[in-house]
Scaffold this motif. Structure first.
Motif, short mmCIF file in Angstrom:
data_model
loop_
_atom_site.label_atom_id
_atom_site.label_comp_id
_atom_site.label_asym_id
_atom_site.label_seq_id
_atom_site.Cartn_x
_atom_site.Cartn_y
_atom_site.Cartn_z
N VAL A 142 -34.38 -34.88 91.71
CA VAL A 142 -34.82 -34.18 90.51
C VAL A 142 -34.01 -32.89 90.45
O VAL A 142 -34.08 -32.05 91.34
N ILE A 143 -33.23 -32.75 89.38
CA ILE A 143 -32.36 -31.59 89.21
C ILE A 143 -32.94 -30.70 88.12
O ILE A 143 -33.39 -31.20 87.08
N GLY A 144 -32.93 -29.41 88.33
CA GLY A 144 -33.46 -28.49 87.33
C GLY A 144 -33.36 -27.06 87.82
O GLY A 144 -32.41 -26.69 88.52
N SER A 145 -34.36 -26.26 87.49
CA SER A 145 -34.37 -24.85 87.92
C SER A 145 -35.81 -24.39 88.10
O SER A 145 -36.74 -24.99 87.57
N GLY A 146 -35.97 -23.36 88.89
CA GLY A 146 -37.28 -22.77 89.09
C GLY A 146 -38.17 -23.48 90.08
O GLY A 146 -39.38 -23.21 90.12
N PHE A 147 -37.63 -24.39 90.89
CA PHE A 147 -38.45 -25.06 91.90
C PHE A 147 -38.77 -24.05 93.00
O PHE A 147 -37.93 -23.24 93.38
N TYR A 148 -39.96 -24.13 93.53
CA TYR A 148 -40.41 -23.17 94.53
C TYR A 148 -40.81 -23.89 95.80
O TYR A 148 -41.46 -24.94 95.73
N PRO A 149 -40.42 -23.36 96.97
CA PRO A 149 -40.73 -24.05 98.23
C PRO A 149 -42.22 -23.97 98.55
O PRO A 149 -42.73 -22.94 98.96
N ARG A 168 -45.85 -26.65 99.66
CA ARG A 168 -46.32 -27.96 100.12
C ARG A 168 -47.05 -28.66 98.98
O ARG A 168 -47.53 -28.04 98.06
N GLY A 169 -47.14 -29.96 99.04
CA GLY A 169 -47.93 -30.71 98.09
C GLY A 169 -47.28 -30.92 96.74
O GLY A 169 -47.96 -31.09 95.75
N LEU A 170 -45.94 -30.89 96.68
CA LEU A 170 -45.26 -31.14 95.41
C LEU A 170 -45.50 -32.58 94.99
O LEU A 170 -45.43 -33.49 95.81
N GLN A 171 -45.80 -32.80 93.71
CA GLN A 171 -46.06 -34.15 93.20
C GLN A 171 -45.24 -34.40 91.95
O GLN A 171 -44.81 -33.46 91.27
N PHE A 172 -45.03 -35.68 91.64
CA PHE A 172 -44.40 -36.04 90.38
C PHE A 172 -45.20 -37.15 89.75
O PHE A 172 -46.05 -37.77 90.38
N PHE A 173 -44.94 -37.39 88.47
CA PHE A 173 -45.69 -38.39 87.72
C PHE A 173 -44.75 -39.34 87.02
O PHE A 173 -43.69 -38.94 86.54
N LEU A 174 -45.12 -40.60 86.99
CA LEU A 174 -44.40 -41.63 86.24
C LEU A 174 -45.21 -41.83 84.97
O LEU A 174 -46.21 -42.54 84.97
N GLY A 175 -44.82 -41.15 83.89
CA GLY A 175 -45.64 -41.14 82.69
C GLY A 175 -46.92 -40.40 83.03
O GLY A 175 -46.87 -39.29 83.52
N ALA A 176 -48.08 -41.03 82.83
CA ALA A 176 -49.35 -40.40 83.15
C ALA A 176 -49.83 -40.76 84.56
O ALA A 176 -50.85 -40.28 85.01
N ARG A 177 -49.09 -41.61 85.26
CA ARG A 177 -49.50 -42.10 86.57
C ARG A 177 -48.92 -41.24 87.69
O ARG A 177 -47.76 -40.84 87.65
N ASP A 178 -49.74 -40.96 88.70
CA ASP A 178 -49.28 -40.20 89.85
C ASP A 178 -48.13 -40.96 90.51
O ASP A 178 -48.26 -42.12 90.84
N GLY A 179 -47.00 -40.30 90.66
CA GLY A 179 -45.83 -40.96 91.21
C GLY A 179 -45.63 -40.74 92.69
O GLY A 179 -44.82 -41.41 93.32
N ALA A 206 -40.08 -42.89 94.84
CA ALA A 206 -40.96 -43.54 93.87
C ALA A 206 -41.79 -44.62 94.55
O ALA A 206 -41.28 -45.38 95.36
N PRO A 207 -43.08 -44.70 94.21
CA PRO A 207 -43.93 -45.78 94.73
C PRO A 207 -43.71 -47.06 93.93
O PRO A 207 -43.06 -47.04 92.89
N ALA A 208 -44.29 -48.14 94.38
CA ALA A 208 -44.23 -49.41 93.64
C ALA A 208 -45.06 -49.29 92.36
O ALA A 208 -46.12 -48.67 92.36
N VAL A 209 -44.54 -49.87 91.28
CA VAL A 209 -45.26 -49.91 90.00
C VAL A 209 -45.07 -51.30 89.39
O VAL A 209 -44.20 -52.05 89.81
N ASN A 210 -45.86 -51.62 88.39
CA ASN A 210 -45.67 -52.87 87.66
C ASN A 210 -44.49 -52.71 86.72
O ASN A 210 -44.47 -51.80 85.91
N SER A 221 -39.07 -45.70 84.09
CA SER A 221 -37.92 -45.00 83.53
C SER A 221 -38.24 -43.57 83.13
O SER A 221 -37.38 -42.87 82.63
N MET A 222 -39.46 -43.10 83.36
CA MET A 222 -39.83 -41.75 82.96
C MET A 222 -40.47 -41.02 84.10
O MET A 222 -41.46 -41.46 84.66
N LEU A 223 -39.89 -39.91 84.49
CA LEU A 223 -40.40 -39.09 85.58
C LEU A 223 -40.60 -37.70 85.04
O LEU A 223 -39.71 -37.16 84.39
N THR A 224 -41.77 -37.12 85.24
CA THR A 224 -42.02 -35.75 84.79
C THR A 224 -42.53 -34.90 85.92
O THR A 224 -43.01 -35.40 86.90
#
Length: 136
Positions: A90-97, A99-110, A125-129, A133-136
Motif C-alpha cells: 500500500v503506497i501513499g502518505s501519512g502512515f504512522y508506526p 500496532r493493529g493496522l487493518q485494511f478492508f476489502l470493500g466493506a469486509r475486514d481484509g 490479503a485473506p481468502a475471499v469468494n 480488486s478494491m482495498l481501502t
C-alpha cells in the motif's frame, strides 16, 4: 461516575489545543470523547485533563496521539486471486508506526498490515469468494 464531564487537551508547550469537549466518564479508567477536527498536516501528542465544571481541570490524566488521516495513492498489485495469501504493498502518505493496522476489502475486514515507512504498508490479503480488486 456516569456523569458528563469535559476534557481539555494541552500540547507539549503548555498551550491549550482544545477545551471543554464533552466527555462521559464510565469508570476510573475510561473516559469517552470525540476530538475536534485536526489540521491535515498535524501529528502531535496531547496531555488530557478532565473537569466536572469546565473550569477546574485535573492534572493531566492521560496522553493521546492525534494524527492526520493517511492517504492511499496506489496498491501493488491492485487485484489478486480469491485464495488469499497475496502480498499487497500500500503506497501513499501519512502512515504512522502503530500496532493493529487493518485494511478492508470493500466493506469486509481484509486483515492486518505492517508499517514499512510513512509512505508504505505491507499487507497480506485473506481468502475471499471470487477475486478482490478494491482495498481501502
Amino acid at each position: 461516575l456516569g456523569a458528563y464531564y469535559t476534557v481539555r487537551a494541552v500540547d507539549s508547550n503548555g498551550a491549550v489545543t482544545w477545551d471543554a469537549i464533552k466527555a462521559h466518564l464510565h469508570n476510573t479508567s475510561r473516559v469517552d470523547f470525540t476530538t475536534p477536527p485536526i489540521s491535515s498536516l498535524l501529528t502531535q501528542t496531547l496531555n488530557i485533563s478532565v473537569s466536572l465544571n469546565s473550569q477546574q481541570y485535573s492534572p493531566s490524566v492521560a496522553r493521546i496521539l492525534l494524527y492526520a488521516r493517511p492517504s492511499v495513492t496506489r496498491l501493488i498489485p491492485h487485484s489478486g486471486p480469491g485464495s488469499g495469501n497475496t502480498s499487497i504493498r500500500v503506497i501513499g502518505s501519512g502512515f504512522y508506526p502503530t500496532r493493529g493496522l487493518q485494511f478492508f476489502l470493500g466493506a469486509r475486514d481484509g486483515g492486518t498490515c505492517n508499517y514499512v515507512s510513512s509512505s508504505e504498508l505491507s499487507c497480506t490479503a485473506p481468502a475471499v469468494n471470487g477475486s478482490a480488486s478494491m482495498l481501502t
